[in-house]
Design a protein around this motif. Structure first.
Motif, PDB file in Angstrom:
ATOM      1  N   UNK A  13       2.278  -3.808  -4.182  1.00 27.99           N
ATOM      2  CA  UNK A  13       1.748  -4.980  -3.727  1.00 27.99           C
ATOM      3  C   UNK A  13       3.042  -5.838  -3.594  1.00 27.99           C
ATOM      4  N   UNK A  14       2.790  -6.876  -2.735  1.00 29.19           N
ATOM      5  CA  UNK A  14       4.148  -7.830  -2.492  1.00 29.19           C
ATOM      6  C   UNK A  14       4.687  -8.458  -3.772  1.00 29.19           C
TER       7      UNK A  14
ATOM      8  N   UNK B 204       0.952  -1.282  -0.072  1.00 28.64           N
ATOM      9  CA  UNK B 204       0.098  -0.127   0.022  1.00 28.64           C
ATOM     10  C   UNK B 204       0.874   1.153  -0.156  1.00 28.64           C
ATOM     11  N   UNK B 205       2.193   1.040   0.437  1.00 27.72           N
ATOM     12  CA  UNK B 205       3.122   2.182   0.412  1.00 27.72           C
ATOM     13  C   UNK B 205       3.575   2.855  -1.161  1.00 27.72           C
TER      14      UNK B 205
ATOM     15  N   UNK C 267      -0.194  -4.948 -15.308  1.00 25.24           N
ATOM     16  CA  UNK C 267      -0.010  -5.301 -13.933  1.00 25.24           C
ATOM     17  C   UNK C 267       0.158  -3.997 -13.223  1.00 25.24           C
ATOM     18  N   UNK C 268       0.800  -2.887 -13.871  1.00 27.19           N
ATOM     19  CA  UNK C 268       1.168  -1.801 -13.020  1.00 27.19           C
ATOM     20  C   UNK C 268       0.277  -0.381 -13.391  1.00 27.19           C
ATOM     21  N   UNK C 269      -0.454  -0.544 -14.645  1.00 20.56           N
ATOM     22  CA  UNK C 269      -1.385   0.591 -15.168  1.00 20.56           C
ATOM     23  C   UNK C 269      -2.170   1.086 -14.098  1.00 20.56           C
TER      24      UNK C 269
ATOM     25  N   UNK D  23      11.446  -4.342  -2.216  1.00 19.12           N
ATOM     26  CA  UNK D  23      10.758  -5.209  -1.548  1.00 19.12           C
ATOM     27  C   UNK D  23       9.624  -4.618  -0.860  1.00 19.12           C
ATOM     28  N   UNK D  24       8.413  -5.471  -1.124  1.00 18.69           N
ATOM     29  CA  UNK D  24       7.183  -4.849  -0.607  1.00 18.69           C
ATOM     30  C   UNK D  24       6.631  -6.093   0.450  1.00 18.69           C
TER      31      UNK D  24
END
Length: 125
Positions: free
Chosen positions: A87-88, A15-16, A63-65, A122-123
């Motif tokens: 996201x992780x 979420x960051x 996946x990132x849009x 790293x998430x």
């Protein structure tokens, strides 16, 4: 030739946000289409985002849009990747790449002769 150095990676909670930077040297970045790729250990390097020389055109992996934004400042020879709502599964080494030929096959790694050394993102969940 151009040399690329990434920075801005780190550890962040899901979420960051993080902002990656890619500083170009040796030759002005304004001659290159610029892109970000990422790679998890054991997986192929995958396309994330690309930006045209002028910055007017950008394209993103599905996946990132909507979460990531690529931008560039040619006066500072820097390209950025603003990553929000992380996201992780975004965990990877992120690489900056430069293409002097402005290929339309912008998602293919082989179109980019110049790469940075990568920065780890790293998430945690």
């Amino acid at each position: 030739q151009v040399q690329l150095v990434e920075s801005g990676g780190g550890l962040v909670q899901a979420g960051g946000s993080l902002r990656l930077n890619c500083l170009a040297s040796g030759r002005t970045m304004s001659s290159y289409t610029m892109a970000w790729f990422r790679q998890d250990p054991g997986k192929e390097r995958e396309f994330v985002a690309v930006i045209s020389v002028s910055g007017d055109s950008t394209y993103y992996a599905g996946s990132v849009k909507g979460r990531f934004t690529i931008s560039r400042d040619n006066a500072k020879n820097t390209v950025y990747l603003q990553m929000n709502s992380l996201k992780p599964e975004d965990t990877a080494v992120y690489y900056c790449a430069a293409d002097p030929h402005h290929s339309t096959w912008y998602a293919w790694t082989r179109e980019y002769p110049y790469w940075g050394q990568g920065t780890q993102v790293t998430v945690s969940s």
